[in-house]
Design a protein around this motif. Structure first.
Motif, PDB file in Angstrom:
ATOM      1  N   ILE A   1       0.847  -1.160  -0.004  1.00 55.75           N
ATOM      2  CA  ILE A   1       0.219   0.120   0.028  1.00 55.75           C
ATOM      3  C   ILE A   1       0.934   1.288   0.066  1.00 55.75           C
ATOM      4  N   GLU A   2       2.026   1.341   0.806  1.00 58.50           N
ATOM      5  CA  GLU A   2       2.872   2.374   0.881  1.00 58.50           C
ATOM      6  C   GLU A   2       3.389   2.763  -0.525  1.00 58.50           C
ATOM      7  N   ALA A   3       3.852   1.708  -1.409  1.00 55.42           N
ATOM      8  CA  ALA A   3       4.377   2.138  -2.812  1.00 55.42           C
ATOM      9  C   ALA A   3       3.109   2.529  -3.730  1.00 55.42           C
ATOM     10  N   LEU A   4       2.041   1.888  -3.560  1.00 56.50           N
ATOM     11  CA  LEU A   4       0.756   2.263  -4.306  1.00 56.50           C
ATOM     12  C   LEU A   4       0.316   3.765  -3.833  1.00 56.50           C
ATOM     13  N   GLY A   5       0.643   4.014  -2.725  1.00 51.50           N
ATOM     14  CA  GLY A   5       0.415   5.533  -2.226  1.00 51.50           C
ATOM     15  C   GLY A   5       1.239   6.473  -2.964  1.00 51.50           C
ATOM     16  N   LYS A   6       2.415   6.358  -2.978  1.00 52.16           N
ATOM     17  CA  LYS A   6       3.380   7.166  -3.525  1.00 52.16           C
ATOM     18  C   LYS A   6       3.031   7.320  -4.994  1.00 52.16           C
ATOM     19  N   LEU A   7       2.738   6.182  -5.709  1.00 58.90           N
ATOM     20  CA  LEU A   7       2.383   6.602  -7.075  1.00 58.90           C
ATOM     21  C   LEU A   7       0.922   7.451  -7.018  1.00 58.90           C
ATOM     22  N   ALA A   8       0.243   7.165  -6.258  1.00 57.43           N
ATOM     23  CA  ALA A   8      -1.062   8.029  -6.106  1.00 57.43           C
ATOM     24  C   ALA A   8      -0.805   9.401  -6.102  1.00 57.43           C
ATOM     25  N   VAL A   9       0.029   9.667  -5.208  1.00 57.47           N
ATOM     26  CA  VAL A   9       0.496  11.115  -4.826  1.00 57.47           C
ATOM     27  C   VAL A   9       0.976  11.860  -5.871  1.00 57.47           C
ATOM     28  N   GLN A  10       2.042  11.039  -6.631  1.00 55.26           N
ATOM     29  CA  GLN A  10       2.823  11.558  -7.593  1.00 55.26           C
ATOM     30  C   GLN A  10       1.827  11.829  -8.908  1.00 55.26           C
ATOM     31  N   HIS A  11       0.927  10.906  -9.007  1.00 57.00           N
ATOM     32  CA  HIS A  11       0.121  11.159 -10.248  1.00 57.00           C
ATOM     33  C   HIS A  11      -1.211  11.905 -10.046  1.00 57.00           C
ATOM     34  N   ARG A  12      -1.266  12.200  -8.756  1.00 56.26           N
ATOM     35  CA  ARG A  12      -2.653  12.896  -8.198  1.00 56.26           C
ATOM     36  C   ARG A  12      -3.842  12.107  -8.592  1.00 56.26           C
ATOM     37  N   ILE A  13      -3.737  10.872  -8.575  1.00 59.75           N
ATOM     38  CA  ILE A  13      -5.127  10.046  -8.689  1.00 59.75           C
ATOM     39  C   ILE A  13      -5.626   9.354  -7.223  1.00 59.75           C
ATOM     40  N   GLY A  14      -6.546   8.689  -7.304  1.00 63.47           N
ATOM     41  CA  GLY A  14      -7.232   8.034  -6.075  1.00 63.47           C
ATOM     42  C   GLY A  14      -6.399   6.854  -5.723  1.00 63.47           C
ATOM     43  N   LEU A  15      -6.552   6.177  -4.540  1.00 63.66           N
ATOM     44  CA  LEU A  15      -6.022   4.952  -4.161  1.00 63.66           C
ATOM     45  C   LEU A  15      -7.060   4.410  -3.032  1.00 63.66           C
ATOM     46  N   HIS A  16      -7.751   3.397  -3.754  1.00 59.92           N
ATOM     47  CA  HIS A  16      -8.979   2.624  -2.722  1.00 59.92           C
ATOM     48  C   HIS A  16      -8.067   1.377  -2.123  1.00 59.92           C
TER      49      HIS A  16
END
Length: 546
Positions: A284-299
């Motif tokens: 989840i931490e790695a997915l969260g970094k991508l979500a922040v970087q690309h300004r998209i959601g993470l469920h």
């Protein structure tokens, strides 16, 4: 002059036509390029091959001889499904129309008991031979829930002015769950279950991306191990799904593939803690970094983790043993997480039909709402999919959470997770024919076969013969058990039966059991999935056969 105008008009027309042609080519080229980046050349080629093979085989099945053979086999399968679900015989009472006069409460209870006997499986779930399905909090809990039902059986939160207590209870359920997932200032709503929670999150992120980023052709990225409810929501809401493979050893989603799949139309990423198939956790931490970087959601799907994973740390179980079973950060403390789904009706022991969808803030939650200010019946506004909702379910959920309390859930987590890890450790230590998928940190354990000597689905069939109701998985072929409080008292029986089932599957394979048959039909040929789809439709039809 007129001739010049015609020439100019003709040139303009040709220019516009050329422009439109190149625009269409460019548009589709971009889509193809994005698809290839997300799926990869090999996977795309395999998907194309499968589609062509299915098309050719379906054409072949239109030939009279093939059509007759398929119909015969499908009719047999449908009959098997019907025989397993629908009571037969002249002595079976059927209630197909309203009685002329209403019956007494005593008659109704007696008739219910009679129907239980006719169906042949009254309360067999109490033996604990189930994978998930029944999340029973005990007889005392049952009495608490029934009392709450009785008090609020006619209530409907659609009318909060009429039922203010139900409104208060729902708000408190959401608040308690948000605090459990470390976001007391967040927002959320209740839903009818994990599927609705997930669909609401997909809808919310779609509408947010359209309003904020102008995305009109939305796409979401999820692990292959993600719940089918994401596919279901995407199908309803016309969203393209990129299903990303998981690592065969760790069972975590391939982060490099996720990164490649992100494009300007991506609205959200998906991760699980824990996933349904094998009970493992995505990064989840790695997915969260991508979500922040690309300004998209993470469920983060915690429907199955529900009231287990938030208590692992306090129970002293989050670090695992010798590197196994470690739980990594997954809740709103992880930057980039925008939504979490949690099923109160699983390990929260609330009545079936209750779940919570949580958002990082109230602003995002507004994209979940449906509001129609112009309806002739007045302004219509609803927070989730349903209009009217059963307030009794909300009351039962609130009562269950109050009855359990934090310490009750902590002890429940400790017992259930210890039970699941005992099963996993025993398989690894003393059943050499099987292996555990990944390193499941919570309540679900999935096991596969190490070699061709033993078909793990054959093992599942042998367990079924001993009264166990387990889940068959594909890709890879495996069987899983979701441990509950009922499993805790049946764990010794499970281990003994599993050892016996492996031995029988190895020495006396039949290859004709339910799990084996369905698995073979679904994977032995390109046409398999289509046939399984028809069987699934037959199964759904049978549910409504009176």
């Amino acid at each position: 002059m007129e001739s010049g105008r015609r020439i100019l008009s003709s040139k303009t027309y040709e220019t516009v036509k050329t422009f439109l042609f190149f625009y269409v080519v460019l548009r589709h080229s971009i889509k193809v390029q994005r698809h290839l980046r997300a799926r990869g050349l090999f996977t795309t080629a395999r998907e194309l091959y499968t589609w062509i093979a299915q098309y050719i085989i379906m054409l072949a099945l239109r030939l009279p001889a093939a059509r007759r053979k398929v119909k015969t086999e499908m009719d047999k399968a449908r009959l098997d499904i019907e025989n397993s679900l629908v009571a037969k015989g002249a002595d079976v009472t059927r209630h197909l129309s309203l009685p002329a006069e209403g019956h007494t409460p005593e008659w109704i209870l007696a008739e219910m008991e009679k129907m239980d006997q006719e169906m042949g499986k009254p309360n067999t779930w109490k033996a604990g031979k189930l994978s998930g399905a029944v999340y029973h909090g005990g007889d005392d809990m049952e009495r608490v829930i029934v009392a709450a039902y009785a008090k609020y059986c006619v209530s409907n939160p659609l009318h909060p002015d009429v039922f203010p207590t139900i409104r208060k209870m729902e708000a408190e359920i959401v608040a308690m769950t948000l605090r459990l997932y470390n976001n007391p200032d967040g927002a959320g709503t209740m839903t009818s279950g994990g599927t609705e929670s997930i669909i609401m999150s997909v809808k919310t992120h779609r509408d947010w991306a359209r309003a904020v980023k102008g995305i009109t052709e939305p796409e979401l990225i999820m692990p292959a191990s993600g719940h089918a409810a994401f596919d279901k929501g995407a199908a309803y809401l016309k969203i393209k799904v990129h299903s990303i493979p998981v690592d065969p050893i760790t069972r975590k989603v391939d982060m490099r593939a996720v990164k490649r799949a992100i494009n300007p139309n991506t609205i959200m990423l998906v991760g699980s803690t824990i996933n349904f198939p094998d009970g493992c956790q995505d990064d989840i931490e790695a997915l969260g970094k991508l979500a922040v970087q690309h300004r998209i959601g993470l469920h983060v799907d915690c429907c199955l983790g529900s009231f287990i994973v938030p208590f692992l740390e306090k129970a002293g179980l989050s670090e695992g043993v010798n590197g196994k079973y470690k739980v990594h950060p997954f809740d709103f403390r992880v930057p980039g997480v925008t939504a979490i789904s949690c099923d109160t009706h699983k390990y929260g022991f609330a009545p079936k039909g209750s779940s919570v969808i949580m958002y990082r803030d109230a602003q995002l939650r507004r994209y979940q709402y449906y509001v129609n200010p112009d309806w002739v019946g007045g302004v219509y506004a609803s927070p989730s999919l349903s209009g009217s909702r059963p307030g009794a379910l909300i009351a039962g959920t609130w009562a269950a959470m109050q009855y359990m309390g934090s310490n009750g859930y902590l002890e429940s987590c400790r017992q259930i997770v210890t039970c699941a890890r005992r099963i996993a450790d025993t398989i690894e230590a003393s059943i050499p024919e099987l292996y555990i998928l990944g390193s499941p940190p919570a309540s679900v354990v999935a096991f596969g076969s190490k070699n061709a000597e033993v078909n793990v689905l054959e093992v599942g069939d042998k367990m079924s013969q001993r009264g166990w109701h387990l889940n068959a998985l594909s890709n890879p072929s495996a069987v899983h058990i979701a441990c509950t409080r009922l499993t805790v008292d049946a764990v010794d029986m499970f281990i003994a039966d599993l050892k016996d089932s492996v031995r029988e599957a190895k020495t006396q394979p039949s290859g004709k059991g339910t799990m084996v048959a369905v698995y073979g039909l679904g994977n032995s040929s390109a046409v398999g999935p289509a046939m399984v789809g028809q069987l699934a439709e037959a199964f759904l039809d049978t549910l409504y056969k009176a």
